[in-house]
Design an enzyme around this catalytic site. Structure first.
Site, PDB file in Angstrom:
ATOM      1  N   ILE A   1       0.872  -1.165   0.000  1.00  0.00           N
ATOM      2  CA  ILE A   1       0.000   0.000   0.000  1.00  0.00           C
ATOM      3  C   ILE A   1       0.912   1.218   0.000  1.00  0.00           C
ATOM      4  O   ILE A   1       1.859   1.299   0.789  1.00  0.00           O
ATOM      5  CB  ILE A   1      -0.949  -0.005   1.225  1.00  0.00           C
ATOM      6  CG1 ILE A   1      -1.859   1.224   1.206  1.00  0.00           C
ATOM      7  CG2 ILE A   1      -0.197  -0.114   2.534  1.00  0.00           C
ATOM      8  CD1 ILE A   1      -2.926   1.197   2.300  1.00  0.00           C
ATOM      9  N   SER A   2       0.673   2.134  -0.909  1.00  0.00           N
ATOM     10  CA  SER A   2       1.578   3.260  -1.102  1.00  0.00           C
ATOM     11  C   SER A   2       1.683   4.125   0.145  1.00  0.00           C
ATOM     12  O   SER A   2       0.721   4.288   0.890  1.00  0.00           O
ATOM     13  CB  SER A   2       1.104   4.130  -2.270  1.00  0.00           C
ATOM     14  OG  SER A   2       1.022   3.386  -3.455  1.00  0.00           O
ATOM     15  N   GLN A   3       2.846   4.734   0.318  1.00  0.00           N
ATOM     16  CA  GLN A   3       3.023   5.644   1.442  1.00  0.00           C
ATOM     17  C   GLN A   3       2.134   6.873   1.234  1.00  0.00           C
ATOM     18  O   GLN A   3       1.860   7.277   0.092  1.00  0.00           O
ATOM     19  CB  GLN A   3       4.482   6.053   1.585  1.00  0.00           C
ATOM     20  CG  GLN A   3       4.975   6.978   0.497  1.00  0.00           C
ATOM     21  CD  GLN A   3       6.415   7.396   0.692  1.00  0.00           C
ATOM     22  OE1 GLN A   3       7.273   6.996  -0.067  1.00  0.00           O
ATOM     23  NE2 GLN A   3       6.677   8.207   1.695  1.00  0.00           N
TER      24      GLN A   3
END
Length: 286
Positions: A135-137
């Site tokens: 999950i992207s930062q």
């Protein structure tokens, strides 16, 4: 950095002709954050903020319709204050688009990850979601959306790489229609499971090869890639509407975030933005 019009697709060698620059005009330093996906601009901007060169602005999120608040109440061990603190940090990192900031404040990121990672949900780091994906930062999600939206509410956007569904949820608050493609079947099912209780009416999930895009729903005002390839597939560029914006990481080991804008039927401009690190873009389905 250049905004000179070029024909596409671009080769990786074409991207290495100019030094990488941050939004403040200085080369971005190397970053020691050991996560599968990150933007090295963070440390440079934070340093400028501490030195007084970046002035923070007040964040007053606008009310957002939807079921995000109800979903957040199902996980009371993660206080809303952590999400608000995340948004304050995004402002200090240079995010200024109020609609993007409001969307980031509205969507409970912890609902899209395993309970064991909930305590890390609002730190500025990517989190594993299985199948060698992340999950992207928060920073990179906000940064890519801000670039793609460019101060506008978009009519129709395409996301390549649904993952767990978090970024699609944020997109649903800055665009009228969101189409998202995932090539890994279990992640496609995970995103559906995560999104179902939120009842977001303007998201359409698709299982398939993201490198082919979604021509039946094109053209798109915006396209965002959550994985890095050596170049952007031509078929995706052709699915951009005139004036549409595509944001994607480009490269193998050394990657950079790029903005690509369609300026005519057969021409696209590109701007190299900043170093980043994403999982690789792959063809086919799994």
């Amino acid at each position: 950095m250049t905004d000179k019009a070029r024909r596409f697709p671009l080769s990786l060698s074409a991207l290495s002709q100019k030094p990488l620059q941050s939004s403040y005009g200085k080369s971005s330093p190397a970053n020691a954050i050991a996560t599968p996906q990150t933007a090295t601009k963070n440390s440079a901007q934070n340093s400028q903020y501490r030195a007084g060169r970046v002035t923070p602005v007040a964040v007053v999120p606008k009310p957002v319709a939807g079921n995000f608040a109800a979903g957040a109440r199902s996980a009371p061990l993660v206080p809303d204050s952590l999400r608000r603190a995340m948004v304050v940090r995004l402002v200090r990192q240079g995010i200024t688009d109020q609609a993007v900031l409001s969307a980031m404040e509205a969507v409970p990121r912890h609902l899209f990850m395993e309970p064991g990672f909930s305590g890390q949900a609002y730190v500025d780091a990517s989190i594993p979601i299985g199948y060698q994906q992340t999950i992207s930062q928060p920073y990179i999600v906000a940064r890519m959306l801000e670039i793609m939206c460019n101060g506008r509410t978009l009519d129709r956007v395409l996301e390549i790489g649904t993952g767990c569904g978090y970024q699609a949820s944020v997109l649903s608050l800055v665009a009228k229609e969101v189409f998202s493609i995932e090539r890994i079947k279990p992640l496609h099912e995970l995103a559906k499971t995560n999104l179902r209780p939120l009842r977001i009416a303007n998201i359409r999930l698709h299982y398939g090869d993201g490198m082919l895009g979604l021509p039946q729903a094109a053209p798109f005002d915006g396209i965002i890639l959550a994985a890095a390839g050596l170049e952007v597939p031509r078929i995706l560029l052709e699915q951009l509407a005139l004036g549409g914006r595509l944001v994607a990481p480009i490269g193998a080991r050394q990657q950079e975030l790029q903005l690509i804008e369609r300026i005519s039927k057969s021409e696209w401009s590109r701007v190299a933005l900043e170093p980043c690190h994403f999982v690789p873009l792959r063809p086919g389905t799994a």
